[in-house]
Design a protein around this motif. Structure first.
Motif, PDB file in Angstrom:
ATOM      1  N   GLU A  63       0.776  -1.233   0.000  1.00  0.00           N
ATOM      2  CA  GLU A  63       0.000   0.000   0.000  1.00  0.00           C
ATOM      3  C   GLU A  63       0.813   1.293   0.000  1.00  0.00           C
ATOM      4  N   THR A  64       1.997   1.290   0.611  1.00  0.00           N
ATOM      5  CA  THR A  64       2.684   2.566   0.828  1.00  0.00           C
ATOM      6  C   THR A  64       4.189   2.397   0.949  1.00  0.00           C
ATOM      7  N   GLU A  65       4.879   3.533   0.991  1.00  0.00           N
ATOM      8  CA  GLU A  65       6.322   3.577   1.211  1.00  0.00           C
ATOM      9  C   GLU A  65       6.573   4.367   2.493  1.00  0.00           C
ATOM     10  N   TYR A  66       7.609   4.009   3.217  1.00  0.00           N
ATOM     11  CA  TYR A  66       7.892   4.640   4.505  1.00  0.00           C
ATOM     12  C   TYR A  66       9.320   4.310   4.932  1.00  0.00           C
ATOM     13  N   VAL A  67       9.731   4.836   6.090  1.00  0.00           N
ATOM     14  CA  VAL A  67      11.025   4.502   6.688  1.00  0.00           C
ATOM     15  C   VAL A  67      10.740   3.553   7.848  1.00  0.00           C
ATOM     16  N   ALA A  68      11.491   2.468   7.921  1.00  0.00           N
ATOM     17  CA  ALA A  68      11.304   1.471   8.984  1.00  0.00           C
ATOM     18  C   ALA A  68      12.599   1.310   9.773  1.00  0.00           C
ATOM     19  N   TYR A  69      12.462   0.886  11.015  1.00  0.00           N
ATOM     20  CA  TYR A  69      13.586   0.597  11.911  1.00  0.00           C
ATOM     21  C   TYR A  69      13.400  -0.832  12.389  1.00  0.00           C
ATOM     22  N   VAL A  70      14.296  -1.745  11.981  1.00  0.00           N
ATOM     23  CA  VAL A  70      14.056  -3.169  12.170  1.00  0.00           C
ATOM     24  C   VAL A  70      15.283  -3.863  12.758  1.00  0.00           C
ATOM     25  N   SER A  71      15.039  -4.772  13.698  1.00  0.00           N
ATOM     26  CA  SER A  71      16.116  -5.562  14.298  1.00  0.00           C
ATOM     27  C   SER A  71      16.647  -6.584  13.303  1.00  0.00           C
ATOM     28  N   GLU A  72      17.910  -6.929  13.465  1.00  0.00           N
ATOM     29  CA  GLU A  72      18.529  -7.918  12.586  1.00  0.00           C
ATOM     30  C   GLU A  72      17.782  -9.253  12.608  1.00  0.00           C
ATOM     31  N   GLN A  73      17.321  -9.688  13.780  1.00  0.00           N
ATOM     32  CA  GLN A  73      16.656 -10.983  13.887  1.00  0.00           C
ATOM     33  C   GLN A  73      15.381 -11.053  13.061  1.00  0.00           C
ATOM     34  N   ASN A  74      14.833  -9.910  12.666  1.00  0.00           N
ATOM     35  CA  ASN A  74      13.587  -9.891  11.902  1.00  0.00           C
ATOM     36  C   ASN A  74      13.787  -9.634  10.418  1.00  0.00           C
ATOM     37  N   LEU A  75      15.021  -9.687   9.940  1.00  0.00           N
ATOM     38  CA  LEU A  75      15.280  -9.447   8.520  1.00  0.00           C
ATOM     39  C   LEU A  75      15.847 -10.685   7.826  1.00  0.00           C
ATOM     40  N   LEU A  76      15.511 -10.780   6.549  1.00  0.00           N
ATOM     41  CA  LEU A  76      16.049 -11.810   5.660  1.00  0.00           C
ATOM     42  C   LEU A  76      16.443 -11.128   4.350  1.00  0.00           C
ATOM     43  N   PRO A  77      17.417 -11.663   3.626  1.00  0.00           N
ATOM     44  CA  PRO A  77      17.731 -11.088   2.315  1.00  0.00           C
ATOM     45  C   PRO A  77      16.505 -11.212   1.397  1.00  0.00           C
ATOM     46  N   ASP A  78      16.241 -10.180   0.605  1.00  0.00           N
ATOM     47  CA  ASP A  78      15.160 -10.254  -0.374  1.00  0.00           C
ATOM     48  C   ASP A  78      15.776 -10.680  -1.698  1.00  0.00           C
ATOM     49  N   GLU A  79      15.374 -11.818  -2.182  1.00  0.00           N
ATOM     50  CA  GLU A  79      15.955 -12.360  -3.406  1.00  0.00           C
ATOM     51  C   GLU A  79      14.967 -12.344  -4.565  1.00  0.00           C
ATOM     52  N   SER A  80      13.948 -11.472  -4.463  1.00  0.00           N
ATOM     53  CA  SER A  80      12.920 -11.423  -5.501  1.00  0.00           C
ATOM     54  C   SER A  80      13.431 -10.797  -6.803  1.00  0.00           C
ATOM     55  N   GLY A  81      14.406  -9.898  -6.700  1.00  0.00           N
ATOM     56  CA  GLY A  81      14.908  -9.214  -7.885  1.00  0.00           C
ATOM     57  C   GLY A  81      14.014  -8.092  -8.361  1.00  0.00           C
ATOM     58  N   VAL A  82      12.903  -7.851  -7.685  1.00  0.00           N
ATOM     59  CA  VAL A  82      11.977  -6.788  -8.061  1.00  0.00           C
ATOM     60  C   VAL A  82      12.538  -5.453  -7.575  1.00  0.00           C
ATOM     61  N   PRO A  83      12.688  -4.450  -8.477  1.00  0.00           N
ATOM     62  CA  PRO A  83      13.191  -3.139  -8.043  1.00  0.00           C
ATOM     63  C   PRO A  83      12.244  -2.498  -7.026  1.00  0.00           C
ATOM     64  N   LEU A  84      12.818  -1.730  -6.121  1.00  0.00           N
ATOM     65  CA  LEU A  84      12.006  -1.014  -5.137  1.00  0.00           C
ATOM     66  C   LEU A  84      11.383   0.211  -5.792  1.00  0.00           C
ATOM     67  N   ARG A  85      10.164   0.551  -5.379  1.00  0.00           N
ATOM     68  CA  ARG A  85       9.478   1.717  -5.935  1.00  0.00           C
ATOM     69  C   ARG A  85       9.553   2.924  -5.004  1.00  0.00           C
ATOM     70  N   HIS A  86      10.086   2.759  -3.797  1.00  0.00           N
ATOM     71  CA  HIS A  86      10.167   3.856  -2.819  1.00  0.00           C
ATOM     72  C   HIS A  86      10.817   5.064  -3.496  1.00  0.00           C
TER      73      HIS A  86
END
Length: 109
Positions: A63-86
């Motif tokens: 739905e939207t674009e924003y700035v996020a603050y996220v812990s390392e334990q909650n992230l995974l590499p995104d391997e979709s290859g889809v460009p970001l629209r932000h």
């Protein structure tokens, strides 16, 4: 608190492990560096540890674009290859390869 070395790097595209959003990392804190109010707003059962890297993301969901603050334990590499629209991604980064962006050079006057 024991500080760990960051697993992800500036310019890397990542996705959240639980919630449906992804983004590009633009800054890293070696450990939690946000407000107590923000910390306490996270439900206790899913609240991450403070003694790990936290990442600032130019993030987006369906739905939207924003700035996020996220812990390392909650992230995974995104391997979709889809460009970001932000919209801020194009101002700060150049896409160099699948899953990675390079920060643009800053010109000083």
């Amino acid at each position: 608190m024991k500080q760990g070395q960051a697993k992800f790097q500036i310019g890397q595209v990542v996705r959240h492990r639980v919630f449906p959003f992804r983004g590009v990392i633009f800054d890293v804190d070696p450990e939690y560096a946000n407000t107590d109010e923000w910390w306490n707003s996270i439900p206790e059962e899913i609240r991450p540890r403070k003694d790990q890297p936290f990442y600032h993301l130019l993030a987006e969901n369906a739905e939207t674009e924003y700035v996020a603050y996220v812990s390392e334990q909650n992230l995974l590499p995104d391997e979709s290859g889809v460009p970001l629209r932000h919209p801020q991604v194009a101002h700060a980064f150049e896409q160099v390869q699948h899953g990675f962006y390079r920060p643009k050079a800053i010109t000083a006057h």
